[in-house]
Write a protein that holds these residues in place. Sequence first.
Motif, PDB file in Angstrom:
ATOM      1  N   ILE A   1       0.849  -1.192   0.000  1.00 63.36           N
ATOM      2  CA  ILE A   1       0.000   0.000   0.000  1.00 63.36           C
ATOM      3  C   ILE A   1       0.888   1.247   0.000  1.00 63.36           C
ATOM      4  CG2 ILE A   1      -2.024  -1.067   1.073  1.00 63.36           C
ATOM      5  CD1 ILE A   1      -1.054   0.015   3.776  1.00 63.36           C
ATOM      6  N   LYS A   2       1.927   1.187  -0.816  1.00 63.89           N
ATOM      7  CA  LYS A   2       2.917   2.271  -0.849  1.00 63.89           C
ATOM      8  C   LYS A   2       2.292   3.614  -1.191  1.00 63.89           C
ATOM      9  CE  LYS A   2       4.201   1.251  -5.666  1.00 63.89           C
ATOM     10  NZ  LYS A   2       5.329   0.932  -6.569  1.00 63.89           N
ATOM     11  N   GLU A   3       1.139   3.599  -1.859  1.00 63.36           N
ATOM     12  CA  GLU A   3       0.477   4.857  -2.214  1.00 63.36           C
ATOM     13  C   GLU A   3       0.005   5.614  -0.972  1.00 63.36           C
ATOM     14  OE1 GLU A   3      -2.593   1.631  -1.961  1.00 63.36           O
ATOM     15  OE2 GLU A   3      -0.638   1.854  -2.958  1.00 63.36           O
ATOM     16  N   LYS A   4      -0.139   4.907   0.159  1.00 65.69           N
ATOM     17  CA  LYS A   4      -0.522   5.567   1.405  1.00 65.69           C
ATOM     18  C   LYS A   4       0.697   6.135   2.133  1.00 65.69           C
ATOM     19  CE  LYS A   4      -4.762   2.955   2.363  1.00 65.69           C
ATOM     20  NZ  LYS A   4      -5.510   2.173   3.385  1.00 65.69           N
TER      21      LYS A   4
ATOM     22  N   ARG B   1       3.528  10.776   2.642  1.00 64.74           N
ATOM     23  CA  ARG B   1       4.131  11.090   3.945  1.00 64.74           C
ATOM     24  C   ARG B   1       5.632  10.761   3.969  1.00 64.74           C
ATOM     25  NH1 ARG B   1       0.498   8.492   8.590  1.00 64.74           N
ATOM     26  NH2 ARG B   1       1.940   9.785   9.827  1.00 64.74           N
TER      27      ARG B   1
ATOM     28  N   VAL C   1      -0.369   3.213   9.800  1.00 67.17           N
ATOM     29  CA  VAL C   1      -0.983   3.340   8.473  1.00 67.17           C
ATOM     30  C   VAL C   1      -1.806   2.101   8.135  1.00 67.17           C
ATOM     31  CG1 VAL C   1      -0.507   3.638   6.004  1.00 67.17           C
ATOM     32  CG2 VAL C   1       0.844   4.891   7.698  1.00 67.17           C
TER      33      VAL C   1
ATOM     34  N   ASP D   1      -3.875   0.768   9.948  1.00 71.00           N
ATOM     35  CA  ASP D   1      -5.187   0.948  10.572  1.00 71.00           C
ATOM     36  C   ASP D   1      -5.593  -0.263  11.414  1.00 71.00           C
ATOM     37  OD1 ASP D   1      -7.450   2.458  11.155  1.00 71.00           O
ATOM     38  OD2 ASP D   1      -8.611   1.642   9.479  1.00 71.00           O
TER      39      ASP D   1
END
Length: 219
Positions: A105-108, A112, A149, A151
């Motif tokens: 999920i590198k796009e998240k 940052r 991240v 969650d």
Amino acid sequence: MIIVAVNQLQQTNLREQALAVLKLRLISGDLVPGEIYSAAALAAELGVSNSPVREAMLTLVNQGLMETVRNRGFRVVPLSDRERRNIYDLRMMLEVPSMAKLARIKEKIAPRFAEFSRIAAEITASAEAGDIVGYLDADRRFHLGLLDVLDNEQLVSIIDNLRDQSRQYGLRQLSSNGKLVDSALEHQKILDAIVDGDEAKVAELMELHLGHFVGDWAG
């Protein structure tokens, strides 16, 4: 009633701050197993009243990290080699795949990247300055911040608890011979691998990074 509420909030904040400082000192080895510490002495050192420090130390007792010594104060509970190995095994089982999962999920993470790079730089700067407490504080924010991240509050809470149980007595020796900086630099490499989406590389780097816990950091 409002005044009481404000005072209670301030008191709670002081207790939490004292708890955070004591945990860092315990993990770094500043608080030594076998030594007896008084809440009054530590409170004077921190520049606060006795009450929040005593409450913080009682919290550490409840967490199994310290024990009370009747009429004398508090003592750090020693960590055996077996317990250290158990903590290491648990962290390997939980942290390595969890951090590797972030590469999926590198796009998240990418938005940052600058934020976590700054923390990684702070870790390195603390290592270079020999600031063990600063190193551990930034290290915690880096790892738990990334894991957050995902969650999964339960996962982060468990790993945070395992970190609290750690004893990294060898950090000061590593700092004196320059090896702590090498360990600090691993954080940026981990972050780079995550944003590159290289799950296998993240796992490899995390295994190396956690390996210090039973090796160099053990003291």
